[in-house]
Design a protein around this motif. Structure first.
Motif, PDB file in Angstrom:
ATOM      1  N   UNK A 224      48.648  34.582  48.379  1.00 35.70           N
ATOM      2  CA  UNK A 224      47.162  34.220  48.523  1.00 35.70           C
ATOM      3  C   UNK A 224      46.464  34.588  47.298  1.00 35.70           C
ATOM      4  N   UNK A 225      45.474  34.090  47.203  1.00 34.41           N
ATOM      5  CA  UNK A 225      44.348  34.375  46.410  1.00 34.41           C
ATOM      6  C   UNK A 225      44.505  33.873  44.998  1.00 34.41           C
ATOM      7  N   UNK A 226      43.354  33.545  44.265  1.00 33.95           N
ATOM      8  CA  UNK A 226      43.560  33.089  42.909  1.00 33.95           C
ATOM      9  C   UNK A 226      43.875  33.957  41.719  1.00 33.95           C
ATOM     10  N   UNK A 227      44.553  33.425  40.889  1.00 34.85           N
ATOM     11  CA  UNK A 227      44.826  34.195  39.524  1.00 34.85           C
ATOM     12  C   UNK A 227      43.660  34.740  38.932  1.00 34.85           C
ATOM     13  N   UNK A 228      42.741  34.084  38.752  1.00 29.63           N
ATOM     14  CA  UNK A 228      41.720  34.363  37.727  1.00 29.63           C
ATOM     15  C   UNK A 228      40.212  34.590  38.468  1.00 29.63           C
TER      16      UNK A 228
ATOM     17  N   UNK B 245      31.512  39.261  30.005  1.00 27.72           N
ATOM     18  CA  UNK B 245      32.370  38.139  30.021  1.00 27.72           C
ATOM     19  C   UNK B 245      33.570  38.068  30.387  1.00 27.72           C
ATOM     20  N   UNK B 246      34.039  39.165  31.068  1.00 24.89           N
ATOM     21  CA  UNK B 246      35.480  39.540  31.443  1.00 24.89           C
ATOM     22  C   UNK B 246      36.115  38.721  32.594  1.00 24.89           C
ATOM     23  N   UNK B 247      37.115  38.284  32.436  1.00 21.07           N
ATOM     24  CA  UNK B 247      38.018  37.648  33.532  1.00 21.07           C
ATOM     25  C   UNK B 247      39.233  38.375  33.939  1.00 21.07           C
ATOM     26  N   UNK B 248      39.129  38.608  35.271  1.00 24.83           N
ATOM     27  CA  UNK B 248      40.563  39.258  35.762  1.00 24.83           C
ATOM     28  C   UNK B 248      41.414  38.363  35.838  1.00 24.83           C
ATOM     29  N   UNK B 249      42.840  38.856  35.470  1.00 26.30           N
ATOM     30  CA  UNK B 249      43.943  37.788  35.501  1.00 26.30           C
ATOM     31  C   UNK B 249      45.121  38.501  36.050  1.00 26.30           C
ATOM     32  N   UNK B 250      45.422  38.215  37.352  1.00 24.82           N
ATOM     33  CA  UNK B 250      46.253  38.687  38.334  1.00 24.82           C
ATOM     34  C   UNK B 250      47.357  37.682  38.702  1.00 24.82           C
ATOM     35  N   UNK B 251      48.484  37.558  38.092  1.00 28.45           N
ATOM     36  CA  UNK B 251      49.485  36.665  38.163  1.00 28.45           C
ATOM     37  C   UNK B 251      49.938  36.459  39.496  1.00 28.45           C
TER      38      UNK B 251
END
Length: 853
Positions: free
Chosen positions: A657-661, A645-651
């Protein structure tokens, strides 16, 4: 008879009335006689007028010049507030100087801090206000600024009559003499314990007769006030029916009924011109301060969030140019930390080394000799450990296994003013346990009940660097270790050069992945790539940037470039869903890292008895080490579980470019469940070493194993994790789902249903646990789902989700029906009596849950 009584009453009333009239007449005559002696109101006010300065501060006064001029007249301290600091803001920091034993409070620890301001009152008095920064307006001369002022009334915490005015030769007032006894030898919250601390210590009423100001010292930018305060305490209660009680009973309070402690309040003048704020960036891990901002031309209020850091500036414009050209320069004012003289002598040099280790990071920002540790000078009466001008590492004689690194900063700008690092003596016990359990398989130095001084000193050095990092403004970077591939942790040359994590601010502790055959000799963190980058971000001086906005633009370009290297990434300590951001983990894959870690634990466990032996001592040391080892095993289970159930969170920012989550890939989540099925839900019997357990525990470990399995199952099936799985699987069938999770768990937990063999007690326990948890999902109630909003410094936003209105009960019902069918099929094959009873019991539990009627 009635008439006689009535006549008697009338006579009595007459006599009473006559008596009253006579008495009143006498009062009036006396008043008239003394009328000339009455003092009119103006005369009364005249008595309150300040006296001549020399009448109050006479020739016997002992005077100290400083921020506040202090006069000791007879046995009393009088404070002269210079007119020049009226309206200026000051930081007050109150710390314990001496504390009663047994309350987990220690001399040197901060009690509270507050910004205050002296200002003139209405009539020969001075007010002391407490200032809280919540909202501000930069446009002081605009109408909106008045609205802000109307919404920010600051409380008055002191009102003092002026005893005397000090005047210059022209008769201009230059100072105001006050008696501050009503504040500092009293129980004013700003300079004493707040209600919560009092409840924690069971403290009640302040005892004025046993409280006093013991010492006052004044220096150019600060004044130090030491006071002794005595309090009564809540007496212990003995009731037939126990009642809840807040706080702890201090031993001295049980003996005497009161407690006495000493406190020191530092009053330090804040800079007249606040340091320029450096806007907070979620991509770099700094502590931050914030307040609401209302600007005249804005269409909405804004929140100003800015990093907390020291002020480092060049000594001259020439030096600034040299730095711009790439030359290292010394700052105008370096950062200096003093080491408490109470620190054991043999550890002082290692603590100092831990401070000095940060010099290499400041060099990345263009500074040399920007930070250093110093030993506290002996016999210098001008210095005090509680003095807010000095940053000190305070050593506490305490059984607490910890250390901490706070800072005191200017709330207007984030400028760090000083820090008092707290160091508890028993941190060494924690370091010994961690280091032995995590590295002893591959590291012969760690195989000892007591480490030699050099090894313990290096461990102390590592903790010193970590805590100093916090006082430089750096938060924990829990994602740093995830930048290192697991196999690189076994590479001797790589680890020697880079360490096992890119930041000493991570909770990566020690390299537990390295195997005995790898030849790795470097096991603990050092100042890493991220640390150098973070200091560069926070402490670079930009001579050409004339505004905060211009500085932000430069920093943004630097950060985008740094983001190309994931060793320079920051991972928040508050993420509830990113498996890269965890405490005590190392490597980029929790399953592989934990598998290596377990291999080492299996090597270590049989040796615990030998490594803890001491003749004539009980097995308490063995118990402590075994508890540390099982605790390490539990951590591995937690590290793996967070992938599900993990979500990567990269501010990210708009210009990246790219999504944060992004959702953790299904393959990784399935690997995590396979790991748990293999390492935990299949009984870890290697932990149940009876040669050890029989010496430390009357139980054989059945319930201990069940407790570990219960905790992990509860975490796996927690409501917030279920919500994330439901939401992510709704986006794409390529994402892991709740149904797949439970299916994968079934395969591991009910492996025996495929055959006719017996099911032992450990497996029967986990199967019952698991079925009961699935049954609970039929009526799951609500879940609190936490998330870290973008652009927020700390903390969570939360929402309640009614799980009964999701697919969760549907999945649980379907899975229970399928499981019941499998159990029925296998029950006929079970030849072992207890196994058969167990399977029939599970069938009954599921049937009752599915059809309560």
């Amino acid at each position: 008879m009635i008439k006689k009584k009535l006549s008697l009453i009338i006579v009595c009333l007459f006599l009473f009335s006559a008596s009253e009239t006579f008495a009143q007449s006498r009062k009036e005559k006396k008043a008239a006689k003394n009328a000339v002696a009455k003092v009119d109101p103006k005369a009364a006010d005249a008595k309150k007028e300040p006296k001549p300065y020399k009448k109050v501060i006479d020739s016997t006064a002992v005077t100290q010049n400083g921020l506040i001029i202090v006069h000791k007249v007879d046995k009393k301290y009088l404070f002269e507030i210079p007119d020049s600091i009226l309206g200026s803001e000051m930081m007050t920091i109150t710390r314990y100087s001496k504390t009663p034993a047994g309350g987990a409070i220690f001399g040197g620890e901060e009690i509270n801090r507050q910004v205050v301001r002296w200002e003139k009152g209405m009539n020969n008095n001075i007010l002391l206000r407490s200032i809280t920064y919540v909202i501000m307006s930069p446009d002081e001369d605009k109408p909106l600024a008045q609205a802000v002022k109307n919404s920010t009334s600051d409380p008055i915490i002191g009102n003092y009559d002026v005893l005397a005015y000090k005047k210059d030769a022209d008769g201009k007032i230059t100072g105001y003499v006050l008696d501050l006894s009503t504040t500092f030898d009293a129980d004013v919250q700003t300079f004493s314990l707040d209600p919560i601390k009092k409840q924690m210590l069971n403290i009640q009423a302040f005892q004025k007769d046993r409280s006093f100001i013991s010492k006052v010292s004044s220096f150019p930018i600060n004044t130090e006030i030491r006071s002794v305060k005595t309090f009564t305490t809540t007496p212990p209660r003995i009731n037939a029916t126990p009642t809840p009680k807040i706080g702890i009973d201090l031993p001295s309070a049980l003996d005497a009924g009161v407690v006495t402690m000493e406190m020191n309040t530092s009053m330090i003048l804040l800079p007249k011109t606040p340091m320029r704020k450096r806007e907070f960036d979620a991509r770099v891990g700094y502590f931050a301060n914030q307040f609401g901002v209302f600007e005249e031309e804005s269409q909405k209020s804004d929140t100003k969030v800015f990093a907390v850091r020291w002020r480092l500036e060049p000594k001259s414009t020439e030096d600034a140019q040299k730095q711009k050209n790439g030359e290292l320069i010394e700052p105008l004012k370096p950062i200096v930390y003093y080491i408490d003289p109470a620190t054991p002598e043999k550890w002082k040099k290692y603590i100092k080394q831990g401070i000095d280790d940060w010099q290499v990071a400041f060099e990345a920002a263009g500074w040399k000799n920007a930070i250093r540790g110093e030993y506290w000078p002996e016999n210098d009466p001008t210095m005090s450990l509680e003095d807010a001008r000095f940053s000190v590492l305070r050593y506490f004689a305490a059984e607490i296994q910890n250390a901490y690194g706070p800072n005191v900063h200017d709330p207007r700008s984030g400028e760090i003013l000083e820090s008092h690092i707290g160091w508890y003596h028993n941190i060494m016990s924690l370091l010994r346990n961690w280091y032995l359990i995590q590295t002893a398989a591959a590291n012969p130095e760690a195989r000892a009940k007591k480490f030699d001084d050099k090894l313990m000193g290096e461990l102390i050095r590592f903790v010193s660097s970590h805590e100093v990092g916090h006082t430089l403004g750096l938060r924990h970077n829990m994602g740093a270790s995830s930048a290192t591939p697991v196999e690189k942790l076994r590479d001797k040359d790589f680890v020697a050069k880079n360490g096992h994590t890119s930041s000493i601010m991570d909770y990566a502790r020690f390299n537990y992945v390295a195997q005995p055959e790898d030849g790795v000799t470097d096991f603990f963190p050092k100042i890493g790539d991220y640390d150098k980058w973070a200091i560069k971000w926070g402490y670079s001086y930009f001579e050409d940037a004339k505004t905060e906005k211009a500085e932000k633009a430069i920093l943004n370009e630097m950060t985008k470039e740094a983001y190309k290297n994931n060793r320079l990434w920051f991972g928040t300590e508050t993420s509830p869903y990113d498996p890269r951001y965890q405490t005590e983990d190392i490597g980029d894959n929790a399953m592989r890292a934990s598998e290596y870690g377990i291999k080492n634990l299996k090597r270590i466990l049989p040796n615990l008895l030998e490594w803890s032996t001491e003749k004539g001592e009980s097995y308490s040391e063995l118990d402590e080490l075994y508890t540390a080892l099982t605790g390490q095993f539990r951590r591995y289970m937690g590290h793996v579980t967070k992938n599900v159930g993990g979500i990567y969170d990269s501010p990210k920012t708009y210009d990246m470019t790219g999504n944060q989550f992004t959702v953790v890939p299904k393959s990784i989540q399935k690997d995590a469940v396979t790991f748990l099925n293999t390492q935990l839900f299949t009984t870890p019997k290697w932990l149940l070493n009876q040669d050890i357990l029989s010496k430390i525990n009357p139980e054989s470990g059945v319930e201990a194993v069940k407790s570990m399995q219960d905790a992990t199952l509860s975490s796996l099936l927690a409501g917030d994790r279920m919500v994330r799985l439901l939401e992510s699987s709704s986006i794409s069938k390529d994402n892991y789902s709740v149904d797949e999770l439970i299916t994968d768990l079934n395969k591991g937990i009910f492996l025996e249903l495929k055959g006719s063999g017996s099911i032992d007690i450990y497996r029967r326990n986990i199967q019952k646990l698991y079925v009961d948890k699935l049954v609970e999902l039929l009526k799951p109630g609500t879940a609190t789902v936490r998330s870290v909003p973008v652009g927020v410094t700390y903390g969570f936003s939360t929402k309640k989700v009614n799980l009964s209105q999701t697919d969760l009960p549907s999945v649980a019902r379907g899975q229970l029906i399928a499981l019941r069918n499998d159990l029925k099929t296998s029950s006929g094959r079970m030849s072992d009596r207890m196994s058969k009873f167990h399977v029939l019991d599970l069938i009954s539990r599921i049937s009752l849950a599915l059809d309560p009627k």
